[in-house]
Design an enzyme around this catalytic site. Structure first.
Site, mmCIF file in Angstrom:
data_model
loop_
_atom_site.group_PDB
_atom_site.id
_atom_site.type_symbol
_atom_site.label_atom_id
_atom_site.label_comp_id
_atom_site.label_asym_id
_atom_site.label_seq_id
_atom_site.Cartn_x
_atom_site.Cartn_y
_atom_site.Cartn_z
ATOM 1 N N LYS A 26 57.172 112.607 20.807
ATOM 2 C CA LYS A 26 56.362 111.434 21.204
ATOM 3 C C LYS A 26 55.345 111.842 22.278
ATOM 4 O O LYS A 26 54.199 111.377 22.269
ATOM 5 C CB LYS A 26 57.263 110.312 21.744
ATOM 6 C CG LYS A 26 58.114 109.606 20.709
ATOM 7 C CD LYS A 26 57.316 108.863 19.638
ATOM 8 C CE LYS A 26 56.583 107.655 20.169
ATOM 9 N NZ LYS A 26 55.939 106.886 19.049
ATOM 10 N N TYR A 44 63.082 114.258 20.272
ATOM 11 C CA TYR A 44 62.375 112.990 20.049
ATOM 12 C C TYR A 44 61.287 112.781 21.108
ATOM 13 O O TYR A 44 60.110 112.563 20.784
ATOM 14 C CB TYR A 44 63.371 111.815 20.060
ATOM 15 C CG TYR A 44 62.709 110.463 20.257
ATOM 16 C CD1 TYR A 44 61.847 109.939 19.302
ATOM 17 C CD2 TYR A 44 62.943 109.704 21.415
ATOM 18 C CE1 TYR A 44 61.221 108.706 19.485
ATOM 19 C CE2 TYR A 44 62.338 108.476 21.604
ATOM 20 C CZ TYR A 44 61.478 107.978 20.637
ATOM 21 O OH TYR A 44 60.865 106.761 20.832
ATOM 22 N N THR A 50 56.874 105.647 24.277
ATOM 23 C CA THR A 50 58.146 105.374 24.940
ATOM 24 C C THR A 50 58.152 105.881 26.382
ATOM 25 O O THR A 50 57.404 106.811 26.725
ATOM 26 C CB THR A 50 59.278 106.075 24.151
ATOM 27 O OG1 THR A 50 60.464 106.091 24.923
ATOM 28 C CG2 THR A 50 58.932 107.524 23.820
ATOM 29 N N ASP A 51 59.033 105.295 27.195
ATOM 30 C CA ASP A 51 59.199 105.789 28.575
ATOM 31 C C ASP A 51 59.876 107.161 28.601
ATOM 32 O O ASP A 51 59.841 107.855 29.618
ATOM 33 C CB ASP A 51 59.993 104.789 29.432
ATOM 34 C CG ASP A 51 61.392 104.477 28.912
ATOM 35 O OD1 ASP A 51 61.769 104.989 27.833
ATOM 36 O OD2 ASP A 51 62.111 103.714 29.587
ATOM 37 N N GLU A 52 60.492 107.565 27.472
ATOM 38 C CA GLU A 52 61.265 108.810 27.469
ATOM 39 C C GLU A 52 60.385 110.045 27.663
ATOM 40 O O GLU A 52 60.871 111.113 28.000
ATOM 41 C CB GLU A 52 62.092 108.912 26.181
ATOM 42 C CG GLU A 52 62.960 107.683 26.004
ATOM 43 C CD GLU A 52 64.056 107.807 24.953
ATOM 44 O OE1 GLU A 52 64.447 108.929 24.621
ATOM 45 O OE2 GLU A 52 64.509 106.744 24.488
#
Ligand code: NAD
Ligand code: TYD
Length: 352
Positions: free
Chosen positions: A163, A159, A133-135
C-alpha cells in the site's frame, strides 16, 4: 456525470457505493475483479438502480479500463481495489504486489491517458482519489503521538509495504504528470459487509458458532476503529473539498486494545443472543501464536480533515459496534454465503 469506483464489491467499496447512491443523483460504475473478498451480494439492494452499473475486471487490465473510461467519461475515480488482509499477505505476498502495486500503476497510467483527452474545463473538475491505510506509517509505542500526514512511511508487513508503494506511485503521478490526485489514509474500519477474515466479524461469527475466539499474542495491540459509513462520508468529503495533491488521515479518535474489542463483542452477544448454557461468550476467548512482525499500535490524528474539510465521525464505538453486531445477527444469509469452501480453507491454513 459519473464516477468509477474500483474494488466496489468489497467491504468498504460496497458501503461507499450504497452510501453514494443514497446521497447523490450521479451515476456510479462499480468495477471489481470479484476475488474471494468481492461479493455482489453486498450491492444487491442497488442492482436495479438506474444510477448503478457493474463491470467485472482487474484494475491492471488497461484495455478494459480504457474502454470503461471512454464509455462513461467519469469525472472521478475512487480506488478501493486492493488485497487488504495482513495475514494473507504474510502467507502469500504475490497477489498484493500484483494488485496493490502493479495494478495501481496500470490504473494510474490509463487514468493519465484519459485525463489528457479531457477539455480544460473537464480537467479542472477531474479527481483520482486513492484509498489507503494508516498501516503505511508503521507502528507506534504507547507514548508516541498519533500518525499525522507528515509522518514518515515505515511499513512493516507485505500488505502495508504494497500500500505504501501504491501511495508513492499516486504521489509521483501528481508531481510528474500533473494528475489531480487525493490520498486518504484511514484506520481500521468495522461495520456491515466486513469479510469474516478480519478480527471483528471473525469473532462475531466464531462466537455464534461456538468456536474459539483467537487472540494473537497478548491481545494488547492497539488499533483505532472507525465505523465504515463514517469512512465513506470522509472519502466523499475529500473528493468534494480536498486540495489536489494532498493526503488526509481519516480516523475515529478511538483507540482500543484487541482484547477489549473482543470483550465488547462478547458483552453485546451475551445481551442480544445469549448462549444456551447461560455462560458468557468470553469463555471462548483463546490466546494463540502471535502474527509475525505484528504492529503494536496504530493511532490516527485526524485534525487536518476536521479543521480543513469539516469532517468528523458521527458514530461512537459504542453505537457503531452495536449496529455491527446486530447487522451480523440479522444477516445470517449473507454470512452463510461468504463461508464458502475457500473460506474454510483459509481458516485451516491460518489458525492450524
Ligand atoms: P476488501 O478486501 O474487503 O475489498 C477489496 C475489493 O477489491 C474486493 O471486492 C476485491 O474483489 C477487489 N479487488 C481485489 N483485487 C482487484 C483487482 N486487481 N482489480 C479490481 N478489483 C480488485 O478490502 P476493504 O477492507 O474494503 O478495503 C478497501 C480499501 O481500503 C483497500 O485499498 C484497503 O487497503 C483500504 N483500507 C482498508 C481498511 C480496513 O479497515 N478494511 C482501512 C484503511 C484502508
Ligand atoms: P485485522 O482485522 O486483521 O486488521 P489489521 O491487521 O489490518 O489491523 O486485525 C486487527 C487486529 O486484531 C490486529 O492487531 C490483529 C488482531 N487479530 C487477532 O488477534 N486475531 C485474529 O484472528 C485476527 C484476524 C486479528
Amino acid at each position: 456525470m459519473s464516477i468509477i469506483v474500483t474494488g466496489a464489491a468489497g467491504f468498504i467499496g460496497s458501503n461507499f457505493v450504497l452510501n453514494w447512491l443514497n446521497n447523490n443523483n450521479e451515476k456510479v460504475i462499480a468495477l471489481d475483479k470479484l476475488t474471494y473478498a468481492g461479493n455482489l451480494e453486498n450491492l444487491k439492494s442497488v442492482e436495479n438502480n438506474p444510477n448503478y452499473a457493474f463491470a467485472q475486471g482487474d484494475i491492471g487490465d488497461s484495455t478494459l479500463l480504457a474502454k470503461l473510461f471512454q464509455e462513461h467519461q467519469p469525472r472521478a475515480i475512487v480506488n478501493f481495489a486492493a488485497e487488504s488482509h495482513v495475514d494473507r499477505s504474510i502467507h502469500g505476498p504475490d497477489d498484493f504486489m500484483q494488485t496493490n502495486i502493479i495494478g495501481t500503476y496500470r490504473l494510474l497510467e490509463e487514468v493519465r491517458s484519459f485525463f489528457n483527452t479531457l477539455s480544460d474545463d473537464a480537467k479542472t473538475q477531474f479527481r483520482f482519489l486513492h484509498v489507503s491505510t494508516d498501516e503505511v506509517y508503521g507502528t507506534l509505542s504507547a507514548s508516541d503521538p498519533a500518525f499525522k500526514e507528515t509522518n514518515q512511511y515505515e511499513p512493516n508487513s507485505p500488505y502495508s509495504a504494497s500500500k505504501a508503494a501504491s501511495d508513492h506511485l499516486v504521489r509521483a503521478w501528481h508531481h510528474t504528470y500533473g494528475l489531480p490526485v487525493l490520498t486518504t489514509n484511514c484506520s481500521n474500519n468495522y461495520g456491515p459487509y466486513h469479510f469474516p477474515e478480519k478480527l471483528i466479524p471473525l469473532c462475531i461469527l466464531k462466537a455464534l458458532q461456538g468456536q474459539d475466539l483467537p487472540i494473537y499474542g497478548d491481545g494488547q495491540q492497539i488499533r483505532d476503529w472507525l465505523y465504515v459509513v463514517d469512512h465513506c462520508k470522509g472519502i466523499a468529503t475529500v473528493l468534494e473539498k480536498g486540495a489536489i495533491g494532498e493526503t488526509y488521515n481519516i480516523g475515529g479518535w478511538n483507540e482500543k486494545a484487541n482484547l477489549d474489542v473482543v470483550h465488547t463483542l462478547c458483552d453485546l452477544l451475551d445481551e442480544l443472543q445469549p448462549r444456551e448454557d447461560g455462560k458468557s461468550y468470553k469463555d471462548q476467548i483463546t490466546f494463540v501464536k502471535d502474527r509475525p512482525g505484528h504492529d503494536r499500535r496504530y493511532a490516527i490524528d485526524a485534525t487536518k480533515i476536521s479543521n480543513e474539510l469539516g469532517w468528523k465521525p458521527e458514530e461512537t464505538f459504542e453505537t457503531g459496534i452495536r449496529k455491527t453486531v446486530q447487522w451480523y445477527l440479522d444477516n445470517q444469509d449473507w454470512v452463510a454465503n461468504v463461508q464458502s469452501g475457500e473460506y474454510q480453507h483459509w481458516l485451516n491454513k491460518n489458525y492450524s
